[in-house]
Write a protein that holds these residues in place. Structure first.
Motif, PDB file in Angstrom:
ATOM      1  N   LYS A 180      26.463  62.067  28.230  1.00 27.87           N
ATOM      2  CA  LYS A 180      27.314  63.266  28.235  1.00 27.87           C
ATOM      3  C   LYS A 180      26.503  64.546  28.101  1.00 27.87           C
ATOM      4  O   LYS A 180      26.891  65.589  28.620  1.00 27.87           O
ATOM      5  CB  LYS A 180      28.339  63.189  27.103  1.00 27.87           C
ATOM      6  N   THR A 228      27.831  67.701  32.674  1.00 32.86           N
ATOM      7  CA  THR A 228      28.105  68.322  31.371  1.00 32.86           C
ATOM      8  C   THR A 228      28.945  69.580  31.550  1.00 32.86           C
ATOM      9  O   THR A 228      29.935  69.794  30.833  1.00 32.86           O
ATOM     10  CB  THR A 228      26.791  68.660  30.650  1.00 32.86           C
ATOM     11  N   GLN A 229      28.576  70.407  32.498  1.00 36.40           N
ATOM     12  CA  GLN A 229      29.299  71.656  32.738  1.00 36.40           C
ATOM     13  C   GLN A 229      30.711  71.388  33.252  1.00 36.40           C
ATOM     14  O   GLN A 229      31.667  72.077  32.873  1.00 36.40           O
ATOM     15  CB  GLN A 229      28.525  72.526  33.725  1.00 36.40           C
ATOM     16  N   ARG A 286      32.835  70.213  30.300  1.00 40.16           N
ATOM     17  CA  ARG A 286      33.105  71.328  29.383  1.00 40.16           C
ATOM     18  C   ARG A 286      34.195  72.236  29.953  1.00 40.16           C
ATOM     19  O   ARG A 286      35.071  72.711  29.219  1.00 40.16           O
ATOM     20  CB  ARG A 286      31.831  72.121  29.117  1.00 40.16           C
ATOM     21  N   ARG A 346      37.503  70.444  29.462  1.00 40.16           N
ATOM     22  CA  ARG A 346      37.875  70.461  28.042  1.00 40.16           C
ATOM     23  C   ARG A 346      38.430  71.827  27.647  1.00 40.16           C
ATOM     24  O   ARG A 346      39.473  71.931  26.982  1.00 40.16           O
ATOM     25  CB  ARG A 346      36.645  70.128  27.196  1.00 40.16           C
ATOM     26  N   ASP A 347      37.739  72.882  28.049  1.00 38.82           N
ATOM     27  CA  ASP A 347      38.188  74.236  27.716  1.00 38.82           C
ATOM     28  C   ASP A 347      39.512  74.554  28.397  1.00 38.82           C
ATOM     29  O   ASP A 347      40.370  75.252  27.829  1.00 38.82           O
ATOM     30  CB  ASP A 347      37.129  75.259  28.106  1.00 38.82           C
ATOM     31  N   THR A 353      31.448  75.283  19.168  1.00 44.93           N
ATOM     32  CA  THR A 353      30.504  75.280  20.290  1.00 44.93           C
ATOM     33  C   THR A 353      29.570  74.076  20.278  1.00 44.93           C
ATOM     34  O   THR A 353      29.273  73.518  21.343  1.00 44.93           O
ATOM     35  CB  THR A 353      29.651  76.564  20.285  1.00 44.93           C
ATOM     36  N   ARG A 396      29.458  70.846  20.143  1.00 47.15           N
ATOM     37  CA  ARG A 396      30.217  69.597  20.250  1.00 47.15           C
ATOM     38  C   ARG A 396      30.088  69.047  21.662  1.00 47.15           C
ATOM     39  O   ARG A 396      29.632  69.741  22.584  1.00 47.15           O
ATOM     40  CB  ARG A 396      31.680  69.799  19.891  1.00 47.15           C
ATOM     41  N   PRO A 443      30.818  67.953  25.392  1.00 49.69           N
ATOM     42  CA  PRO A 443      31.558  68.699  26.405  1.00 49.69           C
ATOM     43  C   PRO A 443      32.877  68.061  26.810  1.00 49.69           C
ATOM     44  O   PRO A 443      33.728  68.730  27.399  1.00 49.69           O
ATOM     45  CB  PRO A 443      30.590  68.730  27.593  1.00 49.69           C
ATOM     46  N   ASN A 444      33.058  66.783  26.480  1.00 52.49           N
ATOM     47  CA  ASN A 444      34.268  66.086  26.929  1.00 52.49           C
ATOM     48  C   ASN A 444      35.319  65.924  25.842  1.00 52.49           C
ATOM     49  O   ASN A 444      36.379  65.342  26.094  1.00 52.49           O
ATOM     50  CB  ASN A 444      33.895  64.690  27.438  1.00 52.49           C
TER      51      ASN A 444
END
Length: 392
Positions: free
Chosen positions: A196, A275-276, A279, A282-283, A304, A306, A308-309
């Motif tokens: 991740k 990863t991006q 994230r 998730r956001d 922050t 943590r 990304p998923n």
């Protein structure tokens, strides 16, 4: 509601947002494993043609798993699970310590049950002293407190890379500076973080690191432990000398091969921006939940630092188990899979200062390789609808 996922196990079924519990096996992993479940059945320790083919597959898998964490292939030992890898690291390090000296271990109270169980066994059966450190409101342990807890008798510090419930990432590199300067071994359970986020064992400064297959789209029943060259461990299982004499028993070649393929896929995925992507999803989920339930949704964990998923949130006036019982189209968790179904507050969340009521209102949403923006939007709408129903 059903997913439009490309993964055959997810099509036509509820949206799966519990990837921290386990992941579906990637079809490419199944394809890589198949020859070792059929034609290439040999024992990798045998010297004939059949054994040689199995040995080649096993060692390539070892190289792939090692590559995911930037380690040399020879530093990886395969195990039957992450729990076993944790036990080999913790019990193995302590029991290998010179006899006749008092032995001391440092960990944190919010560790995975596998780590806590290994520590308690050392306490109960071997008289080892264990220090259980607390965490702050974000779930992080203080590296300075770790350093302060080290004594002349400390053999090992064990701190997970990322928490399985909240996704909070620990300051491992800072902890490693303290352990290195004191000549103490550092074990890190990276079951949730591997695949991740990027991991480099040298950059982190770890001596032992656990990786788990079923958390990154390989089968259950296969794990691995990175062991820094020069570190001595006492084996858990004696026998025929497999896995450098640290894990006796004929290796599960097919599952190791699947693990290796999954690790290689994960490495390529990370290089491609996974990863991006996670994230961003998730956001997106968190923003939609705040819009749909204004003032009722609260983040548990570091804002922050943590995974990304992972989004662990509590919803006011919506107890998690009751909420999940009304979710037929979305699969999320009320905590870790190790505690699922218990109407008890999470020890991780209460250690962070949450009340029992707050902890019992927490759900964990963990996204994965096939999660789409539409699924995130649909899931947030259904969770919000169920939460409104609980509060009316």
């Amino acid at each position: 509601m059903t997913t439009a996922s490309a993964h055959p196990a997810l099509r036509g079924r509820p949206v799966y947002l519990d990837h921290n519990a386990t992941t579906p096996i990637d079809p490419a992993v199944v394809e890589a494993m198949t020859p070792y479940l059929t034609r290439e059945f040999g024992n990798p320790s045998s010297s004939h043609t059949y054994g040689a083919a199995a040995h080649v597959g096993l060692e390539e898998a070892r190289r792939q798993v090692a590559g995911l964490v930037c380690a040399p292939a020879g530093a990886v030992v395969f195990t039957g699970s992450g729990t076993e890898a944790d036990a080999l690291a913790i019990r193995g390090a302590v029991l290998a310590a010179p006899p006749g000296r008092r032995r001391h271990v440092i960990t944190q109270g919010t560790e995975h049950p596998a780590v806590l169980a290994a520590c308690r066994e050392l306490e109960d059966l071997h008289g080892v002293d264990v220090t259980y450190l607390g965490v702050d409101q974000n779930g992080q342990v203080d590296a300075a407190e770790v350093a302060a807890a080290i004594t002349a008798h400390t053999v090992l510090v064990s701190v997970m890379h990322a928490n399985n419930e909240t996704g909070t990432i620990q300051p491992i590199a800072r902890i490693a500076r303290a352990t290195r300067s004191a000549g103490v071994l550092l074990h890190v359970d990276a079951a949730q973080s591997a695949g991740k986020i990027d991991i480099d064992v040298d950059a982190l400064g770890v001596d032992l690191l656990t990786v788990v297959g079923h958390k990154l789209y390989a089968p259950k029943g296969i794990g691995a432990l990175y062991i820094r060259p020069g570190v001595t461990l006492h084996p858990l299982i004696g026998g025929g000398g497999q896995e450098r004499g640290l894990r006796a028993g004929t290796e599960n070649v097919a599952y190791a091969v699947g693990f290796g393929e999954a690790a290689a896929l994960a490495a390529r995925s990370l290089a491609g921006g996974e990863t991006q992507r996670l994230r961003g999803l998730r956001d997106r989920f968190e923003r939609r939940m705040e819009t749909l339930l204004p003032g009722r949704v609260h983040l548990n964990g570091h804002p922050t630092q943590r995974l990304p998923n992972t989004a662990n949130v509590r919803i006011d006036r919506a107890p998690a188990l009751a909420l999940l019982a009304n979710l037929t189209d979305v699969v999320v968790s009320a905590g870790s899979a190790c505690h699922a179904g218990r109407d008890e507050p999470s020890p991780v969340l209460t250690a962070m200062g949450l009340s029992a009521t707050q902890a019992l209102a927490a759900i964990r949403v963990s996204l994965g390789r096939w999660t789409s923006p539409d699924e995130v939007d649909d899931a947030s709408a259904h969770i919000a609808h169920a939460a409104r129903a609980r509060s009316t």
